[in-house]
Design an enzyme around this catalytic site. Structure first.
Site: not given
Ligand SMILES: *[C@@H]1O[C@H](CO)[C@@H](O)[C@H](O)[C@H]1NC(C)=O
Length: 290
Positions: A106, A108, A110
């Site tokens: 993953e 990311d 955010e």
């Protein structure tokens, strides 16, 4: 015979023109319809302006989200986002690549909202085979709610680079030869969600979401993926034709990254010696010298 041919030729011509018209429209305006599926919060995620714009909204009852139709194994992916304005405390806009399964990979981005006038935090992480713990957080050098800005992930066999408006903010190198896992076998899909995380997002959960401000809204446009798209069991990509496949940070880009890290970095797991009393992760020790 000719008398019968002429009208049919003309109508084939018409159909062709129409088809060309449609596919051009699809290229110019159909981006979000063609590239994404709304998978959460039906009705709260809306594709508008003929596919040019996508908006996610968060209501007290639920957030919303979408995912790419395609799966990628390496790529350079850009998206423009305009984040929830005003009092966005407690909300999180997540934008990430992820594979599936227990040992997932993953990458990311955010965005942690904040009270009006207080800065957003851009949180980044890299998971390899189900293990993350590689958080780096940044403030931004602009107001991410006032306009659209480009957030990019470069993922090639040698490195992952997070960039904002073309300025690299973080690099995660492939240091497999030192035993550091690197995502390279699992195809990933692109996801984005807007959700309520007021149990942890803003100042560790101290600031709660103000539901009188709902619905909260984030907008997306100008998606672009120069990527190896996975299709029927293999990844379609001609690496020698794609400059991004071998792209690395040149001297100027490294300088920009240093500028961001020196001035806007809020948290770096590589400096959190309390958290890693046995010693910092290998990539933290070696990343700068290699
Ligand atoms: C919100 O604003 C406060 C005060 O300026 C700051 O300490 C914090 O890092 C900001 N961001 C978040 C997500 O809490």
């Amino acid at each position: 015979m000719a008398a019968f041919h002429s009208p049919s030729t003309a109508s084939i011509g018409m159909v062709l023109l129409l088809l060309i018209g449609f596919s051009m429209a699809a290229f110019a305006y159909g981006n979000f319809y063609h590239k994404f599926d709304v998978v959460w919060g039906d009705g709260r995620a809306v594709i508008q302006e003929g596919g040019d714009l996508l908006t996610l909204s968060l209501h007290k009852t639920s957030g919303s989200g979408f995912q790419s139709k395609d799966e990628y194994l390496y790529g350079k992916i850009d998206m423009q986002l305009k984040l929830v304005p005003g009092n966005s405390a407690g909300t999180v806009t997540a934008y990430w690549l992820s594979s599936k399964g227990e040992a997932w990979d993953e990458i990311d981005f955010e965005f942690l909202g904040n009270l009006s006038g207080q800065p957003y935090i851009l949180h980044t992480n890299v998971f390899c085979q189900g293990k993350g713990n590689r958080e780096q957080q940044f403030y931004l050098w602009f107001d991410p709610t006032a306009d659209f800005h480009t957030y990019s992930i470069l993922w090639n066999p040698e490195r992952i680079v997070f960039s904002v408006d073309g300025i690299p903010i973080r690099e995660f190198k492939n240091l497999e030869f030192l035993g550091v896992p690197f995502p390279k076998n699992q195809k990933m899909r692109l996801y984005s969600t807007l959700w309520n995380a007021d149990d942890w997002a803003t100042r560790g959960g101290l600031v709660k979401t103000d539901w009188s401000q709902a619905p909260f809204k984030a907008s997306y446009r100008n998606f672009n993926a120069d990527a190896c798209v996975w299709s029927s069991g293999s990844s379609y990509c001609s690496s020698n034709k794609n400059a991004w496949f071998w792209e690395e940070l040149n001297f100027a880009k490294k300088g920009q990254m240093k500028w961001v890290q020196n001035n806007y970095m809020v948290y770096n797991y590589c400096e959190d010696t309390k958290r890693f009393p046995q010693g910092l992760p290998t990539e933290c020790t070696f990343a700068d010298i290699l």
